[in-house]
Design an enzyme around this catalytic site. Structure first.
Site, PDB file in Angstrom:
ATOM      1  N   LYS A  86       0.855  -1.460  -0.113  1.00  0.00           N
ATOM      2  CA  LYS A  86      -0.079   0.159  -0.062  1.00  0.00           C
ATOM      3  C   LYS A  86       0.822   1.352  -0.082  1.00  0.00           C
ATOM      4  O   LYS A  86       2.013   0.979   0.080  1.00  0.00           O
ATOM      5  CB  LYS A  86      -0.824  -0.168   1.290  1.00  0.00           C
ATOM      6  CG  LYS A  86      -1.923  -1.359   1.178  1.00  0.00           C
ATOM      7  CD  LYS A  86      -2.912  -1.037   2.445  1.00  0.00           C
ATOM      8  CE  LYS A  86      -4.032  -2.207   2.251  1.00  0.00           C
ATOM      9  NZ  LYS A  86      -4.895  -2.039   3.557  1.00  0.00           N
TER      10      LYS A  86
ATOM     11  N   TYR B 150     -12.393  -2.173  -4.413  1.00  0.00           N
ATOM     12  CA  TYR B 150     -12.936  -2.157  -3.064  1.00  0.00           C
ATOM     13  C   TYR B 150     -14.560  -2.037  -3.028  1.00  0.00           C
ATOM     14  O   TYR B 150     -15.001  -1.773  -1.824  1.00  0.00           O
ATOM     15  CB  TYR B 150     -12.401  -1.340  -2.053  1.00  0.00           C
ATOM     16  CG  TYR B 150     -10.809  -1.505  -1.771  1.00  0.00           C
ATOM     17  CD1 TYR B 150     -10.308  -2.562  -0.721  1.00  0.00           C
ATOM     18  CD2 TYR B 150      -9.780  -0.884  -2.332  1.00  0.00           C
ATOM     19  CE1 TYR B 150      -9.259  -2.618  -0.902  1.00  0.00           C
ATOM     20  CE2 TYR B 150      -8.678  -1.032  -2.079  1.00  0.00           C
ATOM     21  CZ  TYR B 150      -8.188  -1.987  -1.198  1.00  0.00           C
ATOM     22  OH  TYR B 150      -6.908  -2.335  -0.906  1.00  0.00           O
TER      23      TYR B 150
ATOM     24  N   PHE C 171     -16.006   3.101   6.214  1.00  0.00           N
ATOM     25  CA  PHE C 171     -14.579   3.465   6.052  1.00  0.00           C
ATOM     26  C   PHE C 171     -14.306   3.539   4.431  1.00  0.00           C
ATOM     27  O   PHE C 171     -13.079   3.804   3.942  1.00  0.00           O
ATOM     28  CB  PHE C 171     -13.679   2.298   6.674  1.00  0.00           C
ATOM     29  CG  PHE C 171     -13.842   0.798   6.229  1.00  0.00           C
ATOM     30  CD1 PHE C 171     -13.125   0.594   5.003  1.00  0.00           C
ATOM     31  CD2 PHE C 171     -14.634   0.054   7.066  1.00  0.00           C
ATOM     32  CE1 PHE C 171     -13.596  -0.868   4.755  1.00  0.00           C
ATOM     33  CE2 PHE C 171     -14.710  -0.995   6.777  1.00  0.00           C
ATOM     34  CZ  PHE C 171     -14.253  -1.733   5.550  1.00  0.00           C
TER      35      PHE C 171
ATOM     36  N   ARG D  43      -1.615 -14.683   4.705  1.00  0.00           N
ATOM     37  CA  ARG D  43      -2.578 -13.905   5.401  1.00  0.00           C
ATOM     38  C   ARG D  43      -1.738 -13.869   6.936  1.00  0.00           C
ATOM     39  O   ARG D  43      -2.052 -13.127   7.668  1.00  0.00           O
ATOM     40  CB  ARG D  43      -4.120 -14.730   5.588  1.00  0.00           C
ATOM     41  CG  ARG D  43      -4.867 -14.629   4.329  1.00  0.00           C
ATOM     42  CD  ARG D  43      -5.589 -13.550   4.009  1.00  0.00           C
ATOM     43  NE  ARG D  43      -6.562 -12.981   5.158  1.00  0.00           N
ATOM     44  CZ  ARG D  43      -7.026 -11.562   5.142  1.00  0.00           C
ATOM     45  NH1 ARG D  43      -6.650 -11.056   4.079  1.00  0.00           N
ATOM     46  NH2 ARG D  43      -7.963 -11.396   5.932  1.00  0.00           N
TER      47      ARG D  43
ATOM     48  N   THR E  72      -5.126  -6.969  10.806  1.00  0.00           N
ATOM     49  CA  THR E  72      -5.486  -5.736  10.121  1.00  0.00           C
ATOM     50  C   THR E  72      -4.993  -4.408  11.295  1.00  0.00           C
ATOM     51  O   THR E  72      -4.373  -3.676  10.481  1.00  0.00           O
ATOM     52  CB  THR E  72      -7.030  -5.704   9.867  1.00  0.00           C
ATOM     53  OG1 THR E  72      -7.404  -6.762   8.964  1.00  0.00           O
ATOM     54  CG2 THR E  72      -7.329  -4.291   9.322  1.00  0.00           C
TER      55      THR E  72
ATOM     56  N   ARG F 114       2.409  -6.567   9.268  1.00  0.00           N
ATOM     57  CA  ARG F 114       1.725  -5.338   9.869  1.00  0.00           C
ATOM     58  C   ARG F 114       2.331  -4.894  11.380  1.00  0.00           C
ATOM     59  O   ARG F 114       2.364  -3.595  11.474  1.00  0.00           O
ATOM     60  CB  ARG F 114       0.428  -5.433  10.124  1.00  0.00           C
ATOM     61  CG  ARG F 114      -0.287  -5.454   8.415  1.00  0.00           C
ATOM     62  CD  ARG F 114      -1.671  -6.076   8.501  1.00  0.00           C
ATOM     63  NE  ARG F 114      -2.341  -5.634   7.262  1.00  0.00           N
ATOM     64  CZ  ARG F 114      -3.304  -6.470   6.947  1.00  0.00           C
ATOM     65  NH1 ARG F 114      -3.801  -7.195   7.463  1.00  0.00           N
ATOM     66  NH2 ARG F 114      -3.891  -6.180   5.734  1.00  0.00           N
TER      67      ARG F 114
ATOM     68  N   ASN G 241      -2.024   0.150   6.941  1.00  0.00           N
ATOM     69  CA  ASN G 241      -1.487  -0.968   7.427  1.00  0.00           C
ATOM     70  C   ASN G 241      -0.319  -1.982   6.437  1.00  0.00           C
ATOM     71  O   ASN G 241      -0.254  -2.982   6.605  1.00  0.00           O
ATOM     72  CB  ASN G 241      -2.456  -1.840   8.033  1.00  0.00           C
ATOM     73  CG  ASN G 241      -3.500  -2.384   7.054  1.00  0.00           C
ATOM     74  OD1 ASN G 241      -3.238  -2.177   5.872  1.00  0.00           O
ATOM     75  ND2 ASN G 241      -4.638  -2.837   7.364  1.00  0.00           N
TER      76      ASN G 241
ATOM     77  N   HIS H  23      -2.092  -5.565   1.565  1.00  0.00           N
ATOM     78  CA  HIS H  23      -3.505  -6.105   1.282  1.00  0.00           C
ATOM     79  C   HIS H  23      -3.422  -7.474   0.849  1.00  0.00           C
ATOM     80  O   HIS H  23      -2.260  -7.643   0.180  1.00  0.00           O
ATOM     81  CB  HIS H  23      -4.363  -5.341   0.289  1.00  0.00           C
ATOM     82  CG  HIS H  23      -5.381  -6.302  -0.205  1.00  0.00           C
ATOM     83  ND1 HIS H  23      -6.787  -6.262   0.093  1.00  0.00           N
ATOM     84  CD2 HIS H  23      -5.420  -6.848  -1.358  1.00  0.00           C
ATOM     85  CE1 HIS H  23      -7.631  -6.866  -0.335  1.00  0.00           C
ATOM     86  NE2 HIS H  23      -6.922  -7.586  -1.331  1.00  0.00           N
TER      87      HIS H  23
ATOM     88  N   GLU I 296      -9.175 -10.888  -7.952  1.00  0.00           N
ATOM     89  CA  GLU I 296      -8.251  -9.564  -7.634  1.00  0.00           C
ATOM     90  C   GLU I 296      -6.935  -9.823  -8.724  1.00  0.00           C
ATOM     91  O   GLU I 296      -6.652  -8.742  -9.084  1.00  0.00           O
ATOM     92  CB  GLU I 296      -7.709  -9.765  -6.321  1.00  0.00           C
ATOM     93  CG  GLU I 296      -9.041  -9.278  -5.262  1.00  0.00           C
ATOM     94  CD  GLU I 296      -8.599  -9.271  -3.693  1.00  0.00           C
ATOM     95  OE1 GLU I 296      -9.536  -8.762  -2.886  1.00  0.00           O
ATOM     96  OE2 GLU I 296      -7.521  -9.925  -3.326  1.00  0.00           O
TER      97      GLU I 296
END
Length: 140
Positions: A11, A51, A59, A87, A93, A104, A114, A117, A128
């Protein structure tokens, strides 16, 4: 466990701090191969579409705004149990709740910024990956 592919985004908070290599080192040192990768700056339309599953959530607009605030690195990771492994490597998160050594915990600035993704299922990973990559761009 089967070899599978999953989707990952590094990100804007992480690319701004030049953490792409450090984050990818975590993936690679834990058995995930990067088989496709692009650095890009998402448009508002791209971020909203990507998204859209969160469109009704409070959010959503902040998430879209954040994701277009700087470049991202989109990539496909491959390895045994890649979805679950990614994951686990990302961590919770909320970085305050993330396990030690997770991406993270190591790099996130906040619950919003964070750093990464990752797809939450093999089905979503396929969707995706196809959003950002043509099949010929994924080279295993």
């Amino acid at each position: 466990m089967a070899i599978e592919r999953t989707f990952s985004i590094i990100k804007p908070d992480a690319t701004r701090r030049n953490l792409t290599g450090a984050i990818n080192a975590v993936f690679e040192s834990n058995g995930l191969r990067i088989v496709a990768q692009k650095r890009l700056w998402m448009s508002v339309a791209q971020a909203k579409k990507f998204y859209e599953v969160h469109a009704a959530r409070p959010f959503y607009n902040d998430l879209v705004e954040f994701m277009v605030s700087g470049p991202v690195v989109v990539q496909v990771l491959e390895g045994e149990g890649a979805v679950a492994k990614n994951r686990d490597l990302m961590g919770a998160t909320n970085p305050a709740n993330a396990a030690e050594g997770t991406i993270r915990k190591l790099f996130a600035e906040s619950i919003e910024a964070n750093s990464v993704h990752g797809s939450d299922s093999a089905e979503n990973a396929a969707v995706e990956m196809a959003y950002f990559f043509a099949g010929t761009e994924i080279v295993g």
